[in-house]
Design a protein around this motif. Sequence first.
Motif, PDB file in Angstrom:
ATOM      1  N   UNK A   1      39.834  40.214  19.298  1.00  0.00           N
ATOM      2  CA  UNK A   1      39.103  39.399  18.334  1.00  0.00           C
ATOM      3  C   UNK A   1      38.555  40.221  17.178  1.00  0.00           C
ATOM      4  N   UNK A   2      38.370  41.515  17.393  1.00  0.00           N
ATOM      5  CA  UNK A   2      37.749  42.361  16.363  1.00  0.00           C
ATOM      6  C   UNK A   2      38.645  42.470  15.133  1.00  0.00           C
ATOM      7  N   UNK A   3      39.959  42.568  15.357  1.00  0.00           N
ATOM      8  CA  UNK A   3      40.882  42.597  14.231  1.00  0.00           C
ATOM      9  C   UNK A   3      41.289  43.966  13.757  1.00  0.00           C
ATOM     10  N   UNK A   4      40.957  45.024  14.488  1.00  0.00           N
ATOM     11  CA  UNK A   4      41.315  46.381  14.094  1.00  0.00           C
ATOM     12  C   UNK A   4      42.469  46.953  14.928  1.00  0.00           C
ATOM     13  N   UNK A   5      43.155  46.110  15.713  1.00  0.00           N
ATOM     14  CA  UNK A   5      44.259  46.550  16.578  1.00  0.00           C
ATOM     15  C   UNK A   5      43.795  47.660  17.520  1.00  0.00           C
ATOM     16  N   UNK A   6      42.672  47.413  18.160  1.00  0.00           N
ATOM     17  CA  UNK A   6      42.082  48.431  19.024  1.00  0.00           C
ATOM     18  C   UNK A   6      42.944  48.712  20.247  1.00  0.00           C
ATOM     19  N   UNK A   7      43.511  47.678  20.846  1.00  0.00           N
ATOM     20  CA  UNK A   7      44.308  47.877  22.052  1.00  0.00           C
ATOM     21  C   UNK A   7      45.563  48.688  21.753  1.00  0.00           C
ATOM     22  N   UNK A   8      46.234  48.399  20.643  1.00  0.00           N
ATOM     23  CA  UNK A   8      47.421  49.184  20.272  1.00  0.00           C
ATOM     24  C   UNK A   8      47.035  50.625  19.955  1.00  0.00           C
ATOM     25  N   UNK A   9      45.900  50.803  19.297  1.00  0.00           N
ATOM     26  CA  UNK A   9      45.439  52.151  18.955  1.00  0.00           C
ATOM     27  C   UNK A   9      45.125  52.960  20.209  1.00  0.00           C
ATOM     28  N   UNK A  10      44.482  52.338  21.179  1.00  0.00           N
ATOM     29  CA  UNK A  10      44.168  53.033  22.428  1.00  0.00           C
ATOM     30  C   UNK A  10      45.432  53.367  23.207  1.00  0.00           C
ATOM     31  N   UNK A  11      46.406  52.432  23.240  1.00  0.00           N
ATOM     32  CA  UNK A  11      47.653  52.691  23.968  1.00  0.00           C
ATOM     33  C   UNK A  11      48.408  53.861  23.356  1.00  0.00           C
ATOM     34  N   UNK A  12      48.483  53.905  22.020  1.00  0.00           N
ATOM     35  CA  UNK A  12      49.159  55.025  21.363  1.00  0.00           C
ATOM     36  C   UNK A  12      48.449  56.345  21.643  1.00  0.00           C
ATOM     37  N   UNK A  13      47.124  56.328  21.641  1.00  0.00           N
ATOM     38  CA  UNK A  13      46.369  57.550  21.918  1.00  0.00           C
ATOM     39  C   UNK A  13      46.586  58.026  23.347  1.00  0.00           C
ATOM     40  N   UNK A  14      46.695  57.099  24.286  1.00  0.00           N
ATOM     41  CA  UNK A  14      46.940  57.470  25.680  1.00  0.00           C
ATOM     42  C   UNK A  14      48.314  58.113  25.833  1.00  0.00           C
ATOM     43  N   UNK A  15      49.334  57.575  25.136  1.00  0.00           N
ATOM     44  CA  UNK A  15      50.668  58.169  25.198  1.00  0.00           C
ATOM     45  C   UNK A  15      50.666  59.589  24.640  1.00  0.00           C
ATOM     46  N   UNK A  16      49.982  59.784  23.522  1.00  0.00           N
ATOM     47  CA  UNK A  16      49.900  61.136  22.948  1.00  0.00           C
ATOM     48  C   UNK A  16      49.198  62.089  23.903  1.00  0.00           C
ATOM     49  N   UNK A  17      48.159  61.614  24.548  1.00  0.00           N
ATOM     50  CA  UNK A  17      47.435  62.461  25.504  1.00  0.00           C
ATOM     51  C   UNK A  17      48.323  62.836  26.686  1.00  0.00           C
ATOM     52  N   UNK A  18      49.149  61.895  27.158  1.00  0.00           N
ATOM     53  CA  UNK A  18      50.062  62.186  28.262  1.00  0.00           C
ATOM     54  C   UNK A  18      51.103  63.217  27.862  1.00  0.00           C
ATOM     55  N   UNK A  19      51.627  63.114  26.635  1.00  0.00           N
ATOM     56  CA  UNK A  19      52.609  64.095  26.172  1.00  0.00           C
ATOM     57  C   UNK A  19      51.996  65.488  26.076  1.00  0.00           C
ATOM     58  N   UNK A  20      50.792  65.568  25.554  1.00  0.00           N
ATOM     59  CA  UNK A  20      50.131  66.870  25.471  1.00  0.00           C
ATOM     60  C   UNK A  20      49.888  67.461  26.850  1.00  0.00           C
ATOM     61  N   UNK A  21      49.529  66.606  27.813  1.00  0.00           N
ATOM     62  CA  UNK A  21      49.309  67.095  29.161  1.00  0.00           C
ATOM     63  C   UNK A  21      50.610  67.631  29.776  1.00  0.00           C
ATOM     64  N   UNK A  22      51.741  66.940  29.511  1.00  0.00           N
ATOM     65  CA  UNK A  22      53.028  67.402  30.032  1.00  0.00           C
ATOM     66  C   UNK A  22      53.438  68.725  29.405  1.00  0.00           C
ATOM     67  N   UNK A  23      53.181  68.863  28.088  1.00  0.00           N
ATOM     68  CA  UNK A  23      53.525  70.125  27.430  1.00  0.00           C
ATOM     69  C   UNK A  23      52.689  71.281  27.971  1.00  0.00           C
ATOM     70  N   UNK A  24      51.419  71.030  28.224  1.00  0.00           N
ATOM     71  CA  UNK A  24      50.575  72.073  28.789  1.00  0.00           C
ATOM     72  C   UNK A  24      51.038  72.459  30.188  1.00  0.00           C
ATOM     73  N   UNK A  25      51.437  71.447  30.967  1.00  0.00           N
ATOM     74  CA  UNK A  25      51.928  71.733  32.322  1.00  0.00           C
ATOM     75  C   UNK A  25      53.207  72.547  32.277  1.00  0.00           C
ATOM     76  N   UNK A  26      54.124  72.233  31.335  1.00  0.00           N
ATOM     77  CA  UNK A  26      55.361  72.996  31.203  1.00  0.00           C
ATOM     78  C   UNK A  26      55.080  74.429  30.783  1.00  0.00           C
ATOM     79  N   UNK A  27      54.119  74.618  29.881  1.00  0.00           N
ATOM     80  CA  UNK A  27      53.762  75.966  29.465  1.00  0.00           C
ATOM     81  C   UNK A  27      53.182  76.788  30.593  1.00  0.00           C
ATOM     82  N   UNK A  28      52.429  76.153  31.482  1.00  0.00           N
ATOM     83  CA  UNK A  28      51.860  76.853  32.632  1.00  0.00           C
ATOM     84  C   UNK A  28      52.950  77.309  33.587  1.00  0.00           C
TER      85      UNK A  28
END
Length: 610
Positions: free
Chosen positions: A415-442
């Motif tokens: 209802x807010x109109x700022x596409x909050x759910x899509x923004x949060x989902x995209x941020x979660x995907x980016x966080x997962x990718x960063x976590x995978x890259x860190x795990x691969x580096x370890x």
Amino acid sequence: MITPAFELTQDPDFLTIVIKVPYARASEFDVYFEGEDFKFYAKPYFLRLTLPGRIIEDGREKASYNTDKGTFTIRLPKEIPGQYFEGLDMLTSLLAPKKSRSGKPLVEEIDTAASAGLSEEEEEEFDWEIEQTPYEESAESMLPLQYCYGFGNLRSGVFQRLQDELSDVIDIKAPDQTPVDERRRKRLAAEAAKFDPDHYLADFFEDEAIQHVLMYKPWWVDVHKKMTAFKGESHQEHDSHTFVVFSEEEKEQLRKLTNKSYLLDKRSRHHVYLGLIDILLAYCYEICVNEGDKNVESAWNIRKLSATLCWLESFTSIHDVVVSFGRRVLCYPLHRHFGLVTRAFNDTVMILQLGKAAVLKCLLDIHKIFRENDPAYILNDLFITDYCIWIQKTKSKKLAALSESLQKTTLTKSHIGFELEELEAAAVLVEEEERMLKAAGTVSKQQLPSSESETSESEESSSTSSSETEGSDSDERESSTSEDGKINSLQGTLQEERTAPLIDCNGLRQGTNTSTFEVSDEKPKVSLQSTSVPGKLIEELEKQMHTAIRLSEQPEGLAAASCILQEQEENRVSEPDGFSKDTTGKGNFLEVSSKANPLLLFCSTNEDED
């Protein structure tokens, strides 16, 4: 005359009035009461009250005076035992004269349609002595259009005289010439431009401070629990304002308010109720994030989060009020979290359920905050003072219905109109990718020591195989092991004296016209004779070779060189003085077995000299 401080309490049979007159003579006072009227006089104090119920004089009345506290306590019997007097905390309304409280001869405040049926007797009570001022035509009245705003949209032209203060109080420009619909469009555009996804996501993922303030419980939480428990035990619908206690400072605020009557039609009353919700939502947010403490930003938070105060908005539905508040919380304050929107929503519902006493207590606090802030005091004149007076005359049933409607209203992030759910989902995907890259580096870092050990093992095997051609297996393995360690220490200190190297053999660098080694780490240059190789052998080698190949600084160079030696071991022909010739014709390998400085050289051979 001075109006004294006073308070009223009741029990099923009596009404008790406590009046504070510290400088009066106890022997000189007068008390008059009959029906709904009560008067008290003790020079220089005078108190006149219009009570919400009737009292009688039957011999049970009682009065006493406390000399230490300077207070009169008057106990009066009720005409109807067990009757509940509503509104004893509404001091401004009690101080109003009975004539102004009725207001029947004036335009009807509740239902304008009933004004046509006024009787002649009611018309005779009209007060013709109202204050009047001569009409003067001013520049403001010559403006083509002036739109209304303020409490009940009863004000206009205010900001024509306050242009210097305008930008610090409200966001709308030229409100007198801006209609309501245009204010709303401009407000939505300003909020969309102000929204910062990075700030929102930062508060969404790093919400330790926000979770801390969400644990704070303001005063109305405990009062609401007491009220709910009381209703559950007694099963009686008592007025909930009995659970709310006003401080002495708040009572003094009420005594200073001037009683007014507001001529509001149905639409205006609707706007007033919705504006009240909007102001309470902003106030609840301020109390939560500052945990009940006031600071210099308190006035800014309340007026910035309330579109009613900041944009002079006139809402048409409760859902629009809640959506507007949610958008502004995610755009303007320091903490921009959807959990704070939900918390303010729930707190506002509780305040409305507690009744008009709780609402009045909150409004008085807002009034004090604005009064101490310059120039927010203008909002007191436009809204808060009128709300403090108006709420005292509001029926509790209407506030209960308002709280019920608000509680049924739903608000989601969509209802807010700022596409909050899509923004949060995209941020979660980016966080997962960063976590995978860190795990691969370890994992790669953990595998690195094993690869280094394999390289050292290959080097040891290569040096061992080359040393077997010189002597016995046991002696040469010991010498090869010691030589390998010394070569590894030497390769880190060798540097080329001249530039333009040619890369060959995966790390061995072949230079031209070079006959010396340069030792790094600020060590002096040492000629080839500085090693323990016999001088005659060095002279013969200098005559035959044109270019000396020096050891590479990389560990891979020794490993590659040792691999080449192992492949060509069977094709080499033994020569005297430790010199072995490569039958392939590509070059000569020199193995110098010296305990002091063992050295391995690969020399290029001139085909003409062969």
